[in-house]
Design an enzyme around this catalytic site. Structure first.
Site, PDB file in Angstrom:
ATOM      1  N   LYS A 109      33.894  38.450  31.644  1.00  0.00           N
ATOM      2  CA  LYS A 109      34.833  39.230  32.480  1.00  0.00           C
ATOM      3  C   LYS A 109      35.942  38.319  33.042  1.00  0.00           C
ATOM      4  O   LYS A 109      35.845  37.087  32.945  1.00  0.00           O
ATOM      5  CB  LYS A 109      34.053  39.880  33.620  1.00  0.00           C
ATOM      6  CG  LYS A 109      33.386  38.864  34.546  1.00  0.00           C
ATOM      7  CD  LYS A 109      32.365  39.509  35.475  1.00  0.00           C
ATOM      8  CE  LYS A 109      31.669  38.455  36.309  1.00  0.00           C
ATOM      9  NZ  LYS A 109      30.594  39.006  37.134  1.00  0.00           N
ATOM     10  N   ARG A 129      25.565  46.170  46.588  1.00  0.00           N
ATOM     11  CA  ARG A 129      26.914  46.306  46.072  1.00  0.00           C
ATOM     12  C   ARG A 129      26.933  47.538  45.172  1.00  0.00           C
ATOM     13  O   ARG A 129      27.570  48.518  45.470  1.00  0.00           O
ATOM     14  CB  ARG A 129      27.286  45.015  45.330  1.00  0.00           C
ATOM     15  CG  ARG A 129      28.742  44.801  45.152  1.00  0.00           C
ATOM     16  CD  ARG A 129      29.041  43.413  44.570  1.00  0.00           C
ATOM     17  NE  ARG A 129      28.401  43.174  43.277  1.00  0.00           N
ATOM     18  CZ  ARG A 129      28.592  42.086  42.545  1.00  0.00           C
ATOM     19  NH1 ARG A 129      29.384  41.113  42.977  1.00  0.00           N
ATOM     20  NH2 ARG A 129      27.983  41.931  41.382  1.00  0.00           N
ATOM     21  N   TYR A 175      54.928  19.590  52.664  1.00  0.00           N
ATOM     22  CA  TYR A 175      55.175  20.597  53.705  1.00  0.00           C
ATOM     23  C   TYR A 175      54.304  20.338  54.923  1.00  0.00           C
ATOM     24  O   TYR A 175      53.114  20.035  54.784  1.00  0.00           O
ATOM     25  CB  TYR A 175      54.853  21.998  53.174  1.00  0.00           C
ATOM     26  CG  TYR A 175      55.878  22.539  52.207  1.00  0.00           C
ATOM     27  CD1 TYR A 175      57.195  22.748  52.603  1.00  0.00           C
ATOM     28  CD2 TYR A 175      55.510  22.852  50.906  1.00  0.00           C
ATOM     29  CE1 TYR A 175      58.127  23.257  51.709  1.00  0.00           C
ATOM     30  CE2 TYR A 175      56.436  23.365  50.003  1.00  0.00           C
ATOM     31  CZ  TYR A 175      57.747  23.566  50.415  1.00  0.00           C
ATOM     32  OH  TYR A 175      58.656  24.067  49.535  1.00  0.00           O
ATOM     33  N   MET A 224      53.772  24.997  45.755  1.00  0.00           N
ATOM     34  CA  MET A 224      53.629  26.009  44.702  1.00  0.00           C
ATOM     35  C   MET A 224      53.644  25.385  43.309  1.00  0.00           C
ATOM     36  O   MET A 224      52.869  25.763  42.431  1.00  0.00           O
ATOM     37  CB  MET A 224      54.746  27.054  44.824  1.00  0.00           C
ATOM     38  CG  MET A 224      54.570  28.211  43.864  1.00  0.00           C
ATOM     39  SD  MET A 224      55.931  29.377  43.930  1.00  0.00           S
ATOM     40  CE  MET A 224      55.704  30.111  45.536  1.00  0.00           C
TER      41      MET A 224
END
Ligand SMILES: *Cc1c(COP(=O)(O)O)cnc(C)c1O
Length: 365
Positions: free
Chosen positions: A35, A127, A256, A304
């Protein structure tokens, strides 16, 4: 040259991990869970390495993608169908649906075509699945439909990766007693419970079908055991290159927020990969990064498109050098630990911007 961020996928390592899983499962059927785009490795490419195995995906869309690329293995859909329309597609494509709730039985009432199903039992994960007392009725309703053929019963463990085994033992006992309580109604049904952790740690959970996922990709399902110690081989190698090198002075900051400050004159490198590629922004200062023949520490915040490392102990590193973010030298499990997450999230999170390059596929043999 284009931007050098790339994920190499070693399909020979994938096949070896599957062989290990299959040998541990003994006589049980070893269903390969692929998956979420094959845990980020490429669902179709991964599927084609196991031409004889049953595969498991999360949803009908993933199975549609496999069938469209010519994969004709048996495919189990772990969440089952979301609508009558999907149940119909599943029947057309000969998929096996997990039935975890009453509404999915109602869907099948309107689908005339034959379909293979599994009934999911909720033994404590809370679940998906029928509560144990409701399983008998679900089974008889399915058997009352001309369209459905029940192949087996399944459950899923919540804590099979933990050292404390009590919850898994409790779930296992509940699964077994639920099957027993069905009497002849359970005759001839396949039983499946084990994920990777249970396959590796609980022989009693194997029954006649197991469902390993993460171990096939060479990652350990256990926080306390390395993949290497389990005999697993890393499949993905996430790599890029150094794109800039700087000498900075004492007290200068990097990245940053200026979260890392040089305590002395320091040589640093900028690597062309960041959270936009799926490298975790939460990786802490000091997370291992492999360059050439050694580990160097991540410094500052991951951007990023880029990140920085400290080259203090790697004086020979230069622009263009290959950098391994995770793979054979730095395990994805270590990076996950340094980032407050698990390998599953890192592997499935490698973004579409990163080209996958496949090595050692069956078709090359
Ligand atoms: C994802 C999944 C698995 C595989 O789990 P791993 O921990 O990756 O081995 C097995 N069964 C079900 C129902 C799943 O959703």
């Amino acid at each position: 040259m284009t931007r050098p961020a790339v994920a190499f996928i070693d399909l020979e390592a994938f096949r070896a991990n599957y062989q290990l899983a299959a040998s541990l499962s003994g006589d049980a059927q070893c269903v390969a869970v692929i998956k979420a785009n094959g845990y980020g490795h490429g669902i179709c490419e991964i599927a084609k390495e196991l031409p004889l195995s049953t595969l498991a995906v999360a949803c009908v869309d993933e199975a549609v993608q496999l069938r469209a690329s010519g994969v004709d293995n048996p495919i189990v859909v772990l969440e089952g169908a979301f609508s009558v329309e999907e149940a119909r597609i599943a029947a057309d494509l000969k998929l096996q649906l997990i039935i975890h709730a009453g509404y999915q039985i109602e869907q099948l009432e309107t689908v005339a075509a034959d379909i293979d199903v599994w009934v999911k039992i909720n033994t404590g994960m809370n679940r998906l699945g029928f509560a144990p007392p409701a399983v008998s009725q679900a089974l008889s309703m399915l058997r009352g439909l001309s369209s459905a053929q029940v192949l087996g019963l399944m459950t899923h463990f919540a804590c099979a990766d933990e050292i404390d085994t009590s919850e898994t033992k409790r779930q296992l006992a509940l699964f077994s007693s639920t099957v027993k309580s069905l009497g002849n109604a359970a005759d001839g049904l396949l039983l499946t419970a084990a994920n990777s952790a249970a396959l590796l740690a609980y022989n009693a959970s194997h029954f006649n079908s197991v469902r390993p996922g993460v171990m096939l990709y060479g990652s350990s399902p256990f926080a306390h055991r390395s993949s290497e110690s389990l005999g697993l081989k890393p499949v993905m190698s996430l790599e890029s290159r150094i794109m800039a090198i700087h000498e900075i002075e004492t007290d200068e900051c990097v990245g940053y927020g200026g979260t890392w400050r040089a305590s002395r004159a320091t040589r640093i490198a900028t690597v062309a990969i960041g959270y936009g590629d799926g490298y975790p922004r939460h990786a802490e200062i000091g997370t291992p990064v492999w360059i050439g023949d050694r580990v160097v520490p991540l410094i500052g915040r991951v951007s990023m498109d880029m990140l920085n490392v400290d080259l203090s102990f790697h004086p020979d590193a230069k622009v263009g050098d290959v950098v391994e973010l995770w793979g054979k030298n730095v395990s994805v499990d270590e990076v996950a630990k340094s980032s407050g997450t698990i390998s599953y999230e890192l592997l499935t999170g490698v973004t579409a911007r990163v080209p996958r390059q496949y090595l050692n596929s069956l078709s090359e043999l």
